[in-house]
Design an enzyme around this catalytic site. Structure first.
Site, PDB file in Angstrom:
ATOM      1  N   LYS A 110     -41.216  -9.228   8.664  1.00  0.00           N
ATOM      2  CA  LYS A 110     -40.438  -8.042   8.271  1.00  0.00           C
ATOM      3  C   LYS A 110     -39.436  -8.473   7.227  1.00  0.00           C
ATOM      4  O   LYS A 110     -39.018  -9.633   7.204  1.00  0.00           O
ATOM      5  CB  LYS A 110     -39.680  -7.483   9.483  1.00  0.00           C
ATOM      6  N   ASP A 121     -41.153   0.744   5.104  1.00  0.00           N
ATOM      7  CA  ASP A 121     -40.447   1.056   6.348  1.00  0.00           C
ATOM      8  C   ASP A 121     -39.334   2.020   5.913  1.00  0.00           C
ATOM      9  O   ASP A 121     -39.480   2.675   4.866  1.00  0.00           O
ATOM     10  CB  ASP A 121     -39.899  -0.223   7.011  1.00  0.00           C
TER      11      ASP A 121
HETATM   12  P1  NDP Z   1     -38.158   7.026   6.234  1.00  0.00           P
HETATM   13  O1  NDP Z   1     -37.198   6.315   5.389  1.00  0.00           O
HETATM   14  O2  NDP Z   1     -39.291   7.763   5.629  1.00  0.00           O
HETATM   15  O3  NDP Z   1     -37.387   8.060   7.174  1.00  0.00           O
HETATM   16  C1  NDP Z   1     -36.394   7.635   8.040  1.00  0.00           C
HETATM   17  C2  NDP Z   1     -35.796   8.850   8.743  1.00  0.00           C
HETATM   18  O4  NDP Z   1     -34.934   8.397   9.781  1.00  0.00           O
HETATM   19  C3  NDP Z   1     -34.936   9.681   7.808  1.00  0.00           C
HETATM   20  O5  NDP Z   1     -34.969  11.011   8.264  1.00  0.00           O
HETATM   21  C4  NDP Z   1     -33.567   9.070   8.001  1.00  0.00           C
HETATM   22  O6  NDP Z   1     -32.487   9.914   7.683  1.00  0.00           O
HETATM   23  C5  NDP Z   1     -33.585   8.765   9.475  1.00  0.00           C
HETATM   24  N1  NDP Z   1     -32.701   7.613   9.735  1.00  0.00           N
HETATM   25  C6  NDP Z   1     -32.794   6.377   9.214  1.00  0.00           C
HETATM   26  N2  NDP Z   1     -31.799   5.587   9.632  1.00  0.00           N
HETATM   27  C7  NDP Z   1     -31.048   6.371  10.417  1.00  0.00           C
HETATM   28  C8  NDP Z   1     -29.878   6.133  11.136  1.00  0.00           C
HETATM   29  N3  NDP Z   1     -29.272   4.921  11.139  1.00  0.00           N
HETATM   30  N4  NDP Z   1     -29.379   7.158  11.880  1.00  0.00           N
HETATM   31  C9  NDP Z   1     -30.001   8.383  11.883  1.00  0.00           C
HETATM   32  N5  NDP Z   1     -31.116   8.657  11.208  1.00  0.00           N
HETATM   33  C10 NDP Z   1     -31.630   7.665  10.489  1.00  0.00           C
HETATM   34  O7  NDP Z   1     -38.686   5.937   7.288  1.00  0.00           O
HETATM   35  P2  NDP Z   1     -39.978   5.970   8.233  1.00  0.00           P
HETATM   36  O8  NDP Z   1     -40.288   7.364   8.628  1.00  0.00           O
HETATM   37  O9  NDP Z   1     -41.013   5.152   7.581  1.00  0.00           O
HETATM   38  O10 NDP Z   1     -39.453   5.150   9.497  1.00  0.00           O
HETATM   39  C11 NDP Z   1     -38.905   5.770  10.650  1.00  0.00           C
HETATM   40  C12 NDP Z   1     -39.018   4.830  11.830  1.00  0.00           C
HETATM   41  O11 NDP Z   1     -40.408   4.523  12.066  1.00  0.00           O
HETATM   42  C13 NDP Z   1     -38.328   3.470  11.660  1.00  0.00           C
HETATM   43  O12 NDP Z   1     -37.845   3.053  12.923  1.00  0.00           O
HETATM   44  C14 NDP Z   1     -39.466   2.555  11.225  1.00  0.00           C
HETATM   45  O13 NDP Z   1     -39.192   1.203  11.528  1.00  0.00           O
HETATM   46  C15 NDP Z   1     -40.583   3.110  12.077  1.00  0.00           C
HETATM   47  N6  NDP Z   1     -41.955   2.805  11.651  1.00  0.00           N
HETATM   48  C16 NDP Z   1     -42.384   3.123  10.391  1.00  0.00           C
HETATM   49  C17 NDP Z   1     -43.688   2.857  10.029  1.00  0.00           C
HETATM   50  C18 NDP Z   1     -44.221   3.248   8.696  1.00  0.00           C
HETATM   51  O14 NDP Z   1     -45.422   3.062   8.482  1.00  0.00           O
HETATM   52  N7  NDP Z   1     -43.439   3.800   7.788  1.00  0.00           N
HETATM   53  C19 NDP Z   1     -44.620   2.175  10.940  1.00  0.00           C
HETATM   54  C20 NDP Z   1     -44.085   1.962  12.270  1.00  0.00           C
HETATM   55  C21 NDP Z   1     -42.799   2.253  12.583  1.00  0.00           C
HETATM   56  P3  NDP Z   1     -31.669   9.690   6.316  1.00  0.00           P
HETATM   57  O15 NDP Z   1     -32.558  10.205   5.238  1.00  0.00           O
HETATM   58  O16 NDP Z   1     -30.409  10.450   6.481  1.00  0.00           O
HETATM   59  O17 NDP Z   1     -31.430   8.207   6.211  1.00  0.00           O
HETATM   60  O1  2IT Z   2     -42.966  -1.111  11.615  1.00  0.00           O
HETATM   61  C1  2IT Z   2     -44.098  -1.093  11.086  1.00  0.00           C
HETATM   62  O2  2IT Z   2     -45.127  -1.323  11.735  1.00  0.00           O
HETATM   63  C2  2IT Z   2     -44.194  -0.751   9.659  1.00  0.00           C
HETATM   64  N1  2IT Z   2     -43.162  -0.458   9.046  1.00  0.00           N
HETATM   65  C3  2IT Z   2     -45.507  -0.811   8.952  1.00  0.00           C
HETATM   66  C4  2IT Z   2     -45.848  -2.218   8.574  1.00  0.00           C
HETATM   67  C5  2IT Z   2     -47.073  -2.365   7.703  1.00  0.00           C
HETATM   68  O3  2IT Z   2     -47.306  -3.530   7.319  1.00  0.00           O
HETATM   69  O4  2IT Z   2     -47.770  -1.411   7.428  1.00  0.00           O
END
Ligand code: NDP
Ligand code: 2IT
Length: 449
Positions: free
Chosen positions: A122, A162
């Site tokens: 990561k 992420d």
């Molecule tokens: P994005 O940046 O697309 O969206 C993140 C969302 O979460 C936004 O709505 C953001 O609001 C909110 N957010 C982020 N930080 C905070 C905080 N500290 N407090 C409140 N709200 C917050 O990210 P993803 O959708 O990709 O990721 C969301 C979650 O999913 C994370 O935990 C990530 O690690 C996990 N994840 C993502 C994967 C992926 O493929 N993208 C895979 C597996 C897990 P704001 O815009 O106000 O910051």
């Molecule tokens: O938390 C996660 O699994 C991710 N942000 C996706 C990682 C990836 O390599 O697609």
């Protein structure tokens, strides 16, 4: 086991998120260690909790006013026992070593569950893309990659997105990698479709999480049809979680961002979801703007003086936390239980505190931890790597079918591992044990490296 945790805490006392992730795994794998004395002699716990390599670097860039800015860049190469390091990059002001080590640690087990050959890593930066121009984001990404490029490669370490890293950032990062190395290779995943991306990768985490939830419900002869669902966040994971829940006949009533949450009792339908996607992905707006368009919905501003999050106190059947770590505390979990929630599937990484998890388990909720439920994202990243290696693109149905099969298989591995160790129905124990055994056995096969 507590002595090992004490040593880890004493060594890096400020890494509370990392300690939280490690503690959860250590508690659940204790019976595996008891059954396999060899694991203890080989110090597998001490080895698996120590990153193989931590890279920390300066990222200088120039903003639109001509002012030089300096951020910090990181890559944690946690474990490569079963494949090259694989995991996302997070750009958010809260990013530090503790958060990235917890994410890298979780990634090791998650990737092992996917059935694909991927180790765990990561990375990211404390850079905040919010409010920055496209040019500033590009300047930052180019500077970040000018250092990261020497540590990654398609057979070494393959970053992805992420929080704060989506298609735009992956594009700028890829462009710089290609320029510096003079190679067009699958070194990043989450690429756009026209230049090496995979169909279904944007959808994969959200879709996969809903597929996992459906598998859990199926064990009770139930499904998502007619279920009211709470979803937090409004980014990549939240958006495609909502899309799939709607497709399967469920009703989503909440979304949020770090400024607050919306509640739409009527349900967020396809049209409303398209509005949210345009708002968040194109205009980079705030979720509060939802009520300007849909006045029947209610917006509640985030209030850090409250000891609970109002989003988790609406009446519902299922909850899909999809924003960030520790967004559900003990009080929130109790609110979920009191309001009828029977299923929690984690789209985000470690969104529930240990107190919240205890409440789910005490109340016999169907609870899927992130490392199982959100593994669809990295799984389709693995499929993107496979397509890049073959220089082929699979059609949408093929990738989606493979994703479904993988989520089904992860669900089964959790059930089987939990049952094997007398913890029937405990997906936390199941996910940790199944991932742990696979990685540790590979480490032992490969000797002390
Ligand atoms: P994005 O940046 O697309 O969206 C993140 C969302 O979460 C936004 O709505 C953001 O609001 C909110 N957010 C982020 N930080 C905070 C905080 N500290 N407090 C409140 N709200 C917050 O990210 P993803 O959708 O990709 O990721 C969301 C979650 O999913 C994370 O935990 C990530 O690690 C996990 N994840 C993502 C994967 C992926 O493929 N993208 C895979 C597996 C897990 P704001 O815009 O106000 O910051
Ligand atoms: O938390 C996660 O699994 C991710 N942000 C996706 C990682 C990836 O390599 O697609």
């Amino acid at each position: 086991m507590s002595d090992i945790l004490e040593t880890i805490v004493a060594r890096d006392p400020n890494e509370k998120e990392f300690h939280q992730a490690v503690q959860e795994v250590l508690e659940t794998v204790q019976p595996v260690l008891d059954r396999n004395p060899e694991y203890r002699r080989s110090a597998v716990i001490e080895r698996i909790t120590e990153p193989e390599r931590v890279i920390l670097f300066r990222v200088p860039w120039v903003d639109d006013q001509g002012q030089v800015q300096v951020n910090r860049g990181f890559r944690i190469q946690m474990n490569s026992a079963i494949g090259p390091y694989k995991g996302g990059l997070r750009f958010h002001p809260s990013v530090n070593l503790s958060i990235l080590k917890f994410l890298a640690f979780e990634q090791v087990f998650k990737n092992a569950l996917t059935t694909l050959a991927m180790g765990g890593g990561k990375g990211g930066s404390d850079f905040d893309p919010k409010g920055k121009s496209d040019n500033e984001v590009m300047q930052f990404c180019q500077s970040f990659m000018s250092e990261l490029c020497r540590h990654i490669g398609p057979d070494t370490d393959i970053p992805a997105g992420d929080i704060g890293v989506g298609a735009r950032e992956i594009g700028y990062l890829f462009g710089m990698y290609k320029k510096l190395t003079n190679e067009f290779t699958g070194v990043l995943t989450g690429k756009s479709l026209g230049w090496g991306g995979s169909l279904i990768r944007p959808e994969a985490t959200g879709y996969g999480c809903v597929y996992f939830a459906s598998e859990m419900l199926a064990t009770k002869n139930d499904n998502l049809e007619g279920k009211t669902c709470l979803v937090s966040g409004s980014g990549n994971v939240a958006q495609y979680t909502v899309e799939k829940i709607i497709e399967l006949g469920g009703k989503v009533v909440t979304l949020s961002d770090s400024s607050g949450c919306i509640y739409d009792e009527e349900g967020i339908d396809k049209d409303k979801l398209s509005f949210v996607m345009r708002l968040k992905n194109l205009r980079r707006g705030r979720i509060s703007e939802y009520i300007d368009k849909y006045s029947e919905a209610v917006y509640t501003e985030a209030d850090s003086t409250l000891d609970y999050n109002p989003l988790w106190s609406y009446k519902a059947d299922c909850a899909f936390p999809s924003a960030t770590q520790n967004e559900i505390n003990g009080k929130d979990a109790q609110n979920l239980v009191n309001n009828g929630v029977q299923l929690v599937a984690e789209g985000a990484n470690m969104p529930s505190t240990p107190e919240a998890i205890d409440i789910y388990l005490d109340n016999k909720l169907l609870y899927a931890p992130g490392k199982a439920a959100n593994a669809g994202g990295v799984a389709v990243s693995g499929l993107e790597m496979a397509q890049n290696s073959m220089r082929l693109n699979w059609p949408r149905e093929e990738v989606d079918n493979r994703l479904k099969i993988i989520m089904k298989s992860i669900h089964q591995s959790c059930i089987d591992a939990a049952t094997d160790y007398g913890q029937q129905g405990n997906y936390v124990a199941g996910a940790n044990i199944a991932g742990f055994v696979k990685v540790v056995n590979a480490m032992l096969d490969q000797g002390l490296v």
